[in-house]
Design a protein around this motif. Structure first.
Motif, PDB file in Angstrom:
ATOM      1  N   LYS A 157       8.971   1.983  -0.455  1.00 26.43           N
ATOM      2  CA  LYS A 157      10.106   1.653   0.406  1.00 26.43           C
ATOM      3  C   LYS A 157      10.002   0.188   0.842  1.00 26.43           C
ATOM      4  O   LYS A 157       8.898  -0.348   1.002  1.00 26.43           O
ATOM      5  CB  LYS A 157      10.224   2.626   1.564  1.00 26.43           C
ATOM      6  CG  LYS A 157       9.383   2.414   2.766  1.00 26.43           C
ATOM      7  CD  LYS A 157       9.854   3.427   3.840  1.00 26.43           C
ATOM      8  CE  LYS A 157       9.289   3.170   5.199  1.00 26.43           C
ATOM      9  NZ  LYS A 157       7.905   3.092   5.424  1.00 26.43           N
ATOM     10  N   GLU A 158      11.167  -0.424   0.990  1.00 24.20           N
ATOM     11  CA  GLU A 158      11.192  -1.816   1.393  1.00 24.20           C
ATOM     12  C   GLU A 158      11.028  -1.907   2.904  1.00 24.20           C
ATOM     13  O   GLU A 158      11.357  -0.967   3.622  1.00 24.20           O
ATOM     14  CB  GLU A 158      12.474  -2.511   0.934  1.00 24.20           C
ATOM     15  CG  GLU A 158      13.757  -1.968   1.506  1.00 24.20           C
ATOM     16  CD  GLU A 158      14.377  -0.868   0.636  1.00 24.20           C
ATOM     17  OE1 GLU A 158      13.619  -0.010   0.120  1.00 24.20           O
ATOM     18  OE2 GLU A 158      15.609  -0.854   0.521  1.00 24.20           O
ATOM     19  N   MET A 159      10.557  -3.059   3.373  1.00 22.45           N
ATOM     20  CA  MET A 159      10.326  -3.216   4.804  1.00 22.45           C
ATOM     21  C   MET A 159      10.414  -4.704   5.146  1.00 22.45           C
ATOM     22  O   MET A 159       9.844  -5.533   4.439  1.00 22.45           O
ATOM     23  CB  MET A 159       8.916  -2.691   5.112  1.00 22.45           C
ATOM     24  CG  MET A 159       8.565  -2.619   6.571  1.00 22.45           C
ATOM     25  SD  MET A 159       7.012  -1.711   6.819  1.00 22.45           S
ATOM     26  CE  MET A 159       5.796  -2.887   6.294  1.00 22.45           C
ATOM     27  N   GLN A 160      11.150  -5.029   6.206  1.00 24.83           N
ATOM     28  CA  GLN A 160      11.154  -6.418   6.684  1.00 24.83           C
ATOM     29  C   GLN A 160      10.054  -6.521   7.730  1.00 24.83           C
ATOM     30  O   GLN A 160      10.013  -5.712   8.652  1.00 24.83           O
ATOM     31  CB  GLN A 160      12.516  -6.767   7.301  1.00 24.83           C
ATOM     32  CG  GLN A 160      13.685  -6.752   6.323  1.00 24.83           C
ATOM     33  CD  GLN A 160      13.743  -7.974   5.399  1.00 24.83           C
ATOM     34  OE1 GLN A 160      12.921  -8.897   5.504  1.00 24.83           O
ATOM     35  NE2 GLN A 160      14.702  -7.979   4.482  1.00 24.83           N
ATOM     36  N   THR A 161       9.155  -7.465   7.588  1.00 18.00           N
ATOM     37  CA  THR A 161       8.080  -7.621   8.572  1.00 18.00           C
ATOM     38  C   THR A 161       8.176  -9.025   9.166  1.00 18.00           C
ATOM     39  O   THR A 161       8.888  -9.884   8.636  1.00 18.00           O
ATOM     40  CB  THR A 161       6.682  -7.473   7.921  1.00 18.00           C
ATOM     41  OG1 THR A 161       6.400  -8.664   7.171  1.00 18.00           O
ATOM     42  CG2 THR A 161       6.610  -6.271   6.995  1.00 18.00           C
ATOM     43  N   ALA A 162       7.427  -9.255  10.243  1.00 14.46           N
ATOM     44  CA  ALA A 162       7.448 -10.578  10.880  1.00 14.46           C
ATOM     45  C   ALA A 162       6.959 -11.640   9.890  1.00 14.46           C
ATOM     46  O   ALA A 162       7.394 -12.780   9.920  1.00 14.46           O
ATOM     47  CB  ALA A 162       6.561 -10.561  12.115  1.00 14.46           C
ATOM     48  N   ALA A 163       6.060 -11.240   8.971  1.00 17.15           N
ATOM     49  CA  ALA A 163       5.502 -12.213   8.018  1.00 17.15           C
ATOM     50  C   ALA A 163       6.424 -12.447   6.823  1.00 17.15           C
ATOM     51  O   ALA A 163       6.276 -13.439   6.112  1.00 17.15           O
ATOM     52  CB  ALA A 163       4.151 -11.731   7.533  1.00 17.15           C
ATOM     53  N   GLY A 164       7.381 -11.544   6.587  1.00 13.39           N
ATOM     54  CA  GLY A 164       8.274 -11.690   5.435  1.00 13.39           C
ATOM     55  C   GLY A 164       8.643 -10.341   4.856  1.00 13.39           C
ATOM     56  O   GLY A 164       8.172  -9.299   5.331  1.00 13.39           O
ATOM     57  N   PRO A 165       9.458 -10.352   3.799  1.00 18.92           N
ATOM     58  CA  PRO A 165       9.851  -9.088   3.187  1.00 18.92           C
ATOM     59  C   PRO A 165       8.655  -8.409   2.524  1.00 18.92           C
ATOM     60  O   PRO A 165       7.757  -9.095   2.010  1.00 18.92           O
ATOM     61  CB  PRO A 165      10.886  -9.513   2.141  1.00 18.92           C
ATOM     62  CG  PRO A 165      10.572 -10.945   1.847  1.00 18.92           C
ATOM     63  CD  PRO A 165      10.024 -11.525   3.119  1.00 18.92           C
ATOM     64  N   ALA A 166       8.678  -7.091   2.535  1.00 19.83           N
ATOM     65  CA  ALA A 166       7.531  -6.353   1.993  1.00 19.83           C
ATOM     66  C   ALA A 166       8.002  -5.112   1.261  1.00 19.83           C
ATOM     67  O   ALA A 166       9.118  -4.618   1.481  1.00 19.83           O
ATOM     68  CB  ALA A 166       6.577  -5.966   3.125  1.00 19.83           C
ATOM     69  N   VAL A 167       7.156  -4.610   0.386  1.00 13.79           N
ATOM     70  CA  VAL A 167       7.385  -3.292  -0.205  1.00 13.79           C
ATOM     71  C   VAL A 167       6.097  -2.498   0.015  1.00 13.79           C
ATOM     72  O   VAL A 167       4.989  -3.028  -0.129  1.00 13.79           O
ATOM     73  CB  VAL A 167       7.842  -3.364  -1.690  1.00 13.79           C
ATOM     74  CG1 VAL A 167       6.908  -4.178  -2.537  1.00 13.79           C
ATOM     75  CG2 VAL A 167       8.032  -1.984  -2.281  1.00 13.79           C
ATOM     76  N   VAL A 168       6.289  -1.253   0.429  1.00  8.70           N
ATOM     77  CA  VAL A 168       5.152  -0.395   0.764  1.00  8.70           C
ATOM     78  C   VAL A 168       5.058   0.700  -0.288  1.00  8.70           C
ATOM     79  O   VAL A 168       6.037   1.413  -0.546  1.00  8.70           O
ATOM     80  CB  VAL A 168       5.357   0.269   2.147  1.00  8.70           C
ATOM     81  CG1 VAL A 168       4.114   1.062   2.545  1.00  8.70           C
ATOM     82  CG2 VAL A 168       5.685  -0.775   3.198  1.00  8.70           C
ATOM     83  N   PHE A 169       3.891   0.823  -0.912  1.00  7.03           N
ATOM     84  CA  PHE A 169       3.656   1.874  -1.911  1.00  7.03           C
ATOM     85  C   PHE A 169       2.691   2.891  -1.323  1.00  7.03           C
ATOM     86  O   PHE A 169       1.642   2.500  -0.776  1.00  7.03           O
ATOM     87  CB  PHE A 169       3.042   1.278  -3.182  1.00  7.03           C
ATOM     88  CG  PHE A 169       3.953   0.321  -3.914  1.00  7.03           C
ATOM     89  CD1 PHE A 169       5.106   0.782  -4.544  1.00  7.03           C
ATOM     90  CD2 PHE A 169       3.671  -1.033  -3.973  1.00  7.03           C
ATOM     91  CE1 PHE A 169       5.947  -0.093  -5.223  1.00  7.03           C
ATOM     92  CE2 PHE A 169       4.508  -1.915  -4.642  1.00  7.03           C
ATOM     93  CZ  PHE A 169       5.645  -1.437  -5.274  1.00  7.03           C
ATOM     94  N   THR A 170       3.039   4.147  -1.452  1.00  9.11           N
ATOM     95  CA  THR A 170       2.149   5.193  -0.936  1.00  9.11           C
ATOM     96  C   THR A 170       1.979   6.292  -1.983  1.00  9.11           C
ATOM     97  O   THR A 170       2.847   6.512  -2.833  1.00  9.11           O
ATOM     98  CB  THR A 170       2.729   5.842   0.345  1.00  9.11           C
ATOM     99  OG1 THR A 170       4.080   6.233   0.091  1.00  9.11           O
ATOM    100  CG2 THR A 170       2.695   4.905   1.533  1.00  9.11           C
ATOM    101  N   ARG A 171       0.856   6.988  -1.900  1.00  8.75           N
ATOM    102  CA  ARG A 171       0.674   8.198  -2.693  1.00  8.75           C
ATOM    103  C   ARG A 171      -0.612   8.892  -2.261  1.00  8.75           C
ATOM    104  O   ARG A 171      -1.463   8.281  -1.602  1.00  8.75           O
ATOM    105  CB  ARG A 171       0.686   7.936  -4.206  1.00  8.75           C
ATOM    106  CG  ARG A 171      -0.600   7.473  -4.834  1.00  8.75           C
ATOM    107  CD  ARG A 171      -0.460   7.322  -6.341  1.00  8.75           C
ATOM    108  NE  ARG A 171      -0.465   8.595  -7.051  1.00  8.75           N
ATOM    109  CZ  ARG A 171      -1.548   9.157  -7.605  1.00  8.75           C
ATOM    110  NH1 ARG A 171      -2.723   8.562  -7.533  1.00  8.75           N
ATOM    111  NH2 ARG A 171      -1.466  10.303  -8.240  1.00  8.75           N
ATOM    112  N   VAL A 172      -0.702  10.167  -2.618  1.00 12.68           N
ATOM    113  CA  VAL A 172      -1.948  10.905  -2.392  1.00 12.68           C
ATOM    114  C   VAL A 172      -2.552  11.201  -3.757  1.00 12.68           C
ATOM    115  O   VAL A 172      -1.898  11.794  -4.622  1.00 12.68           O
ATOM    116  CB  VAL A 172      -1.699  12.219  -1.621  1.00 12.68           C
ATOM    117  CG1 VAL A 172      -3.006  13.003  -1.462  1.00 12.68           C
ATOM    118  CG2 VAL A 172      -1.074  11.934  -0.258  1.00 12.68           C
ATOM    119  N   SER A 173      -3.768  10.731  -3.939  1.00 13.90           N
ATOM    120  CA  SER A 173      -4.494  11.059  -5.166  1.00 13.90           C
ATOM    121  C   SER A 173      -5.263  12.343  -4.858  1.00 13.90           C
ATOM    122  O   SER A 173      -6.129  12.365  -3.977  1.00 13.90           O
ATOM    123  CB  SER A 173      -5.446   9.897  -5.496  1.00 13.90           C
ATOM    124  OG  SER A 173      -6.398  10.304  -6.438  1.00 13.90           O
TER     125      SER A 173
END
Ligand code: GLA
Length: 382
Positions: free
Chosen positions: A150-166
């Motif tokens: 999911k995309e995310m705007q942060t104070a440091a700049g634009p970001a994309v967050v990747f998650t998963r459970v192995s």
């Protein structure tokens, strides 16, 4: 009271500067993160591509297949943007022929000798996918799975967050491992990767990004003229299968001394047993640092176009790989053919095969602990 219409009217009156900066304040306007389809995997899973831009025109594209950076456009000394990472145009190529271009490798990045390690008296067996050893998490490591994104705007700049459970047992590793990676593109022209993981059973973890860089631009020949500096007075020599012997060897007086800037090509063909084993550089440098503070691991300069990349990390080591397995059989982005040593990797990490070397910094993660590391690739010009 809803102040939105007032703010919009004000913005229209004063306008936004070319840099996306409001002329009345120093706050920069957010640049929208673009999300588009990157096709489907062979198993029919949809993959998306996220495009992040900063206010200097730097652009990064990442896909949720392997949490892979597929493009990174940064300016040269004349302001010209070039894509400085190797990769492919099509998802199918990432699935079938990628030598780990741009992806995250894990659960254990780099090699584990003979695919065996012991933890709490239990021996775990992993697939051996690199001669006698296990490499980069096994047959279907973190590079070959689709992550949630999911995309995310942060104070440091634009970001994309990747998650998963192995899941417990995936590729032979114990414990459900819950992972989160945050890729942020800052206005300091940095790609910042924050890695976090927790587990419900004792396990081993070593995560890194496997981008191949060519600071002249992908497809612009070999990287032998790049000047490399590595902040390490020791490296971990290997056997013929690239497993560390356990020794921490001083770099002084060897072709592994990058404590002062020197071109990658200057000594790569010297007659040296370690260079022979790696067919060039494919070794871990033990960084000169105390603890897990963020510090400069390496600095690379491409003299023709003047691009500079600094690598900062909280990790204790970095694998410098000089693209020795590239052999001209891979056609990459825009049809560019990647020949011998046309890209290099700086994989920030714990040392290879640490689970079998009690003298190396440990890679065990236990329930209740949080694995947390950060690596920054910072771009500038000379
Ligand atoms: C790492 C390894 C190399 C090679 C590449 C991928 O850098 O150390 O030996 O396997 O990944 O080709």
């Amino acid at each position: 009271m809803n102040s939105k219409p007032v703010r919009l009217a004000l913005a229209a009156m004063i306008g936004w500067g070319a840099s996306g900066c409001c002329s009345l304040c120093s706050k920069k306007a957010e640049i929208k993160i673009m999300k588009e389809s990157f096709g489907k995997t062979q198993d029919g899973i949809a993959v998306d591509c996220y495009t992040l831009k900063n206010h200097n025109g730097v652009e990064m594209k990442a896909i949720n297949y392997g949490a892979t950076i597929i493009a990174l456009k940064v300016p040269d000394q004349n302001g010209k943007l070039d894509d400085v990472v190797l990769g492919f145009d099509k998802l199918a190529d990432y699935e079938t022929k990628s030598p780990y271009f741009g992806c995250i490798v894990g659960r254990y990045g780099n090699r584990i000798a003979k695919g065996h390690f012991s933890l709490n008296g239990v021996t775990y067996c992993l697939a051996t996918n690199n001669g006698p050893n296990s490499l980069h998490g096994g047959l279907k490591g973190f590079d070959k799975v689709v992550w949630q994104a999911k995309e995310m705007q942060t104070a440091a700049g634009p970001a994309v967050v990747f998650t998963r459970v192995s899941k417990d047992g995936e590729e032979g590793y114990p414990g459900d491992l819950t992972l989160k990676l945050v890729y942020t593109l800052t206005d300091k022209n940095e790609v910042k990767i924050d890695y976090t993981a927790t587990t419900d059973k004792d396990t081993v973890v070593n995560l890194t990004n496997h981008s191949y860089f060519n600071l002249a631009g992908q497809g612009h020949g070999d990287i032998l003229g790049h000047e490399m500096q590595i902040n390490a007075s020791h490296f971990t020599p290997v056997d013929a299968t690239l497993i560390p012997t356990g020794e921490l060897r001083p770099v002084k007086g060897t072709p592994f001394d990058f404590t002062k800037p020197i071109t990658i090509g200057a000594r790569i063909t010297q007659s040296d047993e370690q260079l022979k084993f790696g067919n060039g550089y494919d070794h871990n440098w033990a960084l000169d640092k105390d603890g897990d503070d963020l510090c400069c691991a390496a600095r690379v300069v491409e003299p023709q176009r003047g691009r500079v990349m600094e690598v900062l990390t909280t990790e204790p080591g970095v694998q410098f790989y000089s693209g020795n397995f590239l052999d001209g059989t891979l056609a990459g982005k825009a049809g560019k053919v990647y020949k011998f040593r046309n890209g290099f990797c700086l994989e920030t990490q714990h040392y290879p095969d640490s689970p079998n070397h009690p003298n190396f910094p440990p890679t065990i993660l236990r329930p209740g602990q949080t694995y947390q590391t950060t690596t920054i690739y910072r771009f500038s010009t000379k």
